[in-house]
Write an enzyme that holds these catalytic residues in place. Structure first.
Site, PDB file in Angstrom:
ATOM      1  N   LYS A  68      65.789 -16.584  29.007  1.00  0.00           N
ATOM      2  CA  LYS A  68      64.806 -17.636  29.334  1.00  0.00           C
ATOM      3  C   LYS A  68      64.956 -18.894  28.468  1.00  0.00           C
ATOM      4  O   LYS A  68      64.802 -20.008  28.959  1.00  0.00           O
ATOM      5  CB  LYS A  68      63.387 -17.086  29.201  1.00  0.00           C
ATOM      6  CG  LYS A  68      63.008 -16.094  30.301  1.00  0.00           C
ATOM      7  CD  LYS A  68      61.542 -15.703  30.116  1.00  0.00           C
ATOM      8  CE  LYS A  68      61.126 -14.663  31.134  1.00  0.00           C
ATOM      9  NZ  LYS A  68      59.685 -14.387  31.043  1.00  0.00           N
ATOM     10  N   ASN A  89      61.890 -19.609  33.700  1.00  0.00           N
ATOM     11  CA  ASN A  89      62.054 -18.343  34.421  1.00  0.00           C
ATOM     12  C   ASN A  89      62.352 -18.531  35.906  1.00  0.00           C
ATOM     13  O   ASN A  89      62.526 -17.552  36.629  1.00  0.00           O
ATOM     14  CB  ASN A  89      60.828 -17.431  34.233  1.00  0.00           C
ATOM     15  CG  ASN A  89      59.622 -17.912  35.038  1.00  0.00           C
ATOM     16  OD1 ASN A  89      59.608 -19.027  35.553  1.00  0.00           O
ATOM     17  ND2 ASN A  89      58.616 -17.072  35.147  1.00  0.00           N
ATOM     18  N   ASP A 104      55.066 -18.406  34.519  1.00  0.00           N
ATOM     19  CA  ASP A 104      54.215 -17.385  33.899  1.00  0.00           C
ATOM     20  C   ASP A 104      52.786 -17.885  33.672  1.00  0.00           C
ATOM     21  O   ASP A 104      51.830 -17.117  33.829  1.00  0.00           O
ATOM     22  CB  ASP A 104      54.812 -16.910  32.560  1.00  0.00           C
ATOM     23  CG  ASP A 104      55.879 -15.845  32.756  1.00  0.00           C
ATOM     24  OD1 ASP A 104      55.910 -15.213  33.833  1.00  0.00           O
ATOM     25  OD2 ASP A 104      56.697 -15.645  31.831  1.00  0.00           O
ATOM     26  N   ALA A 133      55.351 -14.575  25.783  1.00  0.00           N
ATOM     27  CA  ALA A 133      54.289 -14.544  26.793  1.00  0.00           C
ATOM     28  C   ALA A 133      53.067 -15.327  26.311  1.00  0.00           C
ATOM     29  O   ALA A 133      52.385 -15.979  27.111  1.00  0.00           O
ATOM     30  CB  ALA A 133      53.912 -13.101  27.098  1.00  0.00           C
ATOM     31  N   ASN A 153      47.674 -12.578  15.361  1.00  0.00           N
ATOM     32  CA  ASN A 153      49.001 -11.948  15.393  1.00  0.00           C
ATOM     33  C   ASN A 153      49.286 -11.195  14.113  1.00  0.00           C
ATOM     34  O   ASN A 153      48.785 -11.554  13.040  1.00  0.00           O
ATOM     35  CB  ASN A 153      50.081 -13.023  15.613  1.00  0.00           C
ATOM     36  CG  ASN A 153      51.393 -12.408  16.045  1.00  0.00           C
ATOM     37  OD1 ASN A 153      51.421 -11.513  16.891  1.00  0.00           O
ATOM     38  ND2 ASN A 153      52.494 -12.854  15.467  1.00  0.00           N
ATOM     39  N   ARG A 154      50.105 -10.129  14.252  1.00  0.00           N
ATOM     40  CA  ARG A 154      50.529  -9.341  13.092  1.00  0.00           C
ATOM     41  C   ARG A 154      51.162 -10.243  12.050  1.00  0.00           C
ATOM     42  O   ARG A 154      50.855 -10.188  10.878  1.00  0.00           O
ATOM     43  CB  ARG A 154      51.528  -8.282  13.589  1.00  0.00           C
ATOM     44  CG  ARG A 154      52.134  -7.435  12.520  1.00  0.00           C
ATOM     45  CD  ARG A 154      53.034  -6.394  13.141  1.00  0.00           C
ATOM     46  NE  ARG A 154      54.177  -6.980  13.870  1.00  0.00           N
ATOM     47  CZ  ARG A 154      55.105  -6.261  14.476  1.00  0.00           C
ATOM     48  NH1 ARG A 154      55.023  -4.948  14.498  1.00  0.00           N
ATOM     49  NH2 ARG A 154      56.103  -6.865  15.112  1.00  0.00           N
ATOM     50  N   ARG A 158      53.551 -16.799  12.565  1.00  0.00           N
ATOM     51  CA  ARG A 158      53.919 -17.046  13.959  1.00  0.00           C
ATOM     52  C   ARG A 158      52.700 -17.541  14.759  1.00  0.00           C
ATOM     53  O   ARG A 158      52.828 -18.421  15.622  1.00  0.00           O
ATOM     54  CB  ARG A 158      54.458 -15.746  14.560  1.00  0.00           C
ATOM     55  CG  ARG A 158      55.542 -15.966  15.560  1.00  0.00           C
ATOM     56  CD  ARG A 158      56.233 -14.687  15.902  1.00  0.00           C
ATOM     57  NE  ARG A 158      57.025 -14.850  17.106  1.00  0.00           N
ATOM     58  CZ  ARG A 158      57.487 -13.844  17.809  1.00  0.00           C
ATOM     59  NH1 ARG A 158      57.238 -12.592  17.443  1.00  0.00           N
ATOM     60  NH2 ARG A 158      58.212 -14.061  18.885  1.00  0.00           N
TER      61      ARG A 158
END
Ligand code: NAP
Length: 279
Positions: A68, A89, A104, A133, A153-154, A158
């Site tokens: 992508k 995509n 998406d 995503a 987020n973990r 990011r």
């Protein structure tokens, strides 16, 4: 003589798992279009050549993992959505130039429109995950006017870079902040692979969510993830990820085959049967 019937593709590596052929070939039959849609297994080292050569055979196609971002770099023209998301995509040729889009974000929003109309009035959307995503989800949320978007987020850095990229109503948080963040969340979206068949489950305590909240998991194998099962048990409104997959296919099919297709219960049932191993 070359086959005059329009053909499209989905290319990735590996590609055998892709359910896009089921969707597009259903629509081709449904609308009586003499055409085809097929899988192309294209390793990364062959992708640039594939892009140059496909127009002699295909009218366009879909791009999936791991191509992508390469497609985004290599197309001659990206539409605004692809430009913002940074990944392509959907491909087609127009005026002799290779064009790319990303559907998406459209698929994400159209799925919510179909299942929980009015969702865009959600005051606070919280998404878990900050990967590919998540880019499309944040873009869709912003485009539909959601003003408070919390990215959890973990890896905090990011989440921060995603929040910065889409600045204006976005904020970044680590997973430990979830309990507090959920207490006034109207729409919760899981954009991580947690809950996917073969992956760990998302261990998220939905207890703090308001009773009016909507929970959307974009994972669709299994259809009902542990997160959605828990949300349903708490009588929250739930939205699974299959609808996003189905709706994201609509703009590509229309572009390649000239008919805007409908996402119908019968199409969904075919995909559900496939996911559940009944076909
Ligand atoms: P990705 O770019 O690899 O991003 C994955 C995200 O999930 C990252 O933020 C990562 O956190 C987080 N994550 C992964 N494992 C985790 C764990 N064990 N605990 C906590 N966080 C974890 O993946 P993607 O392309 O965004 O895809 C994510 C999922 O969405 C996949 O399951 C994919 O199938 C699904 N998807 C569905 C549709 C649809 O049409 N329904 C469309 C696109 C994608 P770190 O940053 O800390 O690594």
């Amino acid at each position: 003589m070359a086959d005059p019937r329009p053909r499209a593709f989905v290319c990735g590596h590996p590609i055998s798992h892709s359910r896009s052929p089921l969707i597009h070939n259903f629509w081709l039959r449904e609308y009586g279009i003499q055409g085809g849609y097929e899988r192309c297994d294209v390793p990364p080292e062959d992708f640039a050549r594939f892009l140059q050569e496909f127009p002699t055979i295909y009218v366009g196609g879909n791009v999936t993992i791991p191509h992508k971002e390469s497609a985004w770099r290599l197309v001659e023209h990206r539409d605004d959505t692809a430009g913002i998301i940074g990944a392509v995509n959907t491909l087609w040729v127009e005026d002799g130039r290779l064009h790319g889009s990303n559907t998406d974000a459209y698929g994400f929003a159209a799925n919510l429109d179909a299942v929980v109309p009015g969702w865009e009035r959600s005051a606070v959307a919280t998404l878990i995950g900050a990967g590919g995503a998540a880019l499309a989800v944040v873009h869709a949320l912003q485009s539909r006017g959601v003003r408070d978007i919390r990215i959890v987020n973990r890896t905090l850095s990011r989440a921060q870079s995603l929040a910065h990229r889409f600045r204006g109503g976005t904020s970044a948080h680590g997973l430990e902040a979830l309990p507090e963040i959920l207490s006034d969340t109207s729409l919760l979206i899981n954009t991580t692979p947690l809950g996917m068949h073969g992956a760990a489950e998302a261990a998220i305590d939905l207890g703090p969510l308001p009773a009016s909240a909507i929970v959307n998991d974009i994972v669709y194998v299994p259809l009902q993830t542990a997160l959605l099962a828990d949300a349903a048990k708490r009588e929250l409104r739930t939205v699974d990820g299959l609808g996003m997959l189905l709706h994201q296919a609509v703009p590509g099919f229309e572009r390649w085959f000239g008919v805007r297709p409908e996402v119908t219960p019968r199409l969904r049932e075919i995909l559900v049967a496939d996911i559940e191993g009944r076909r």
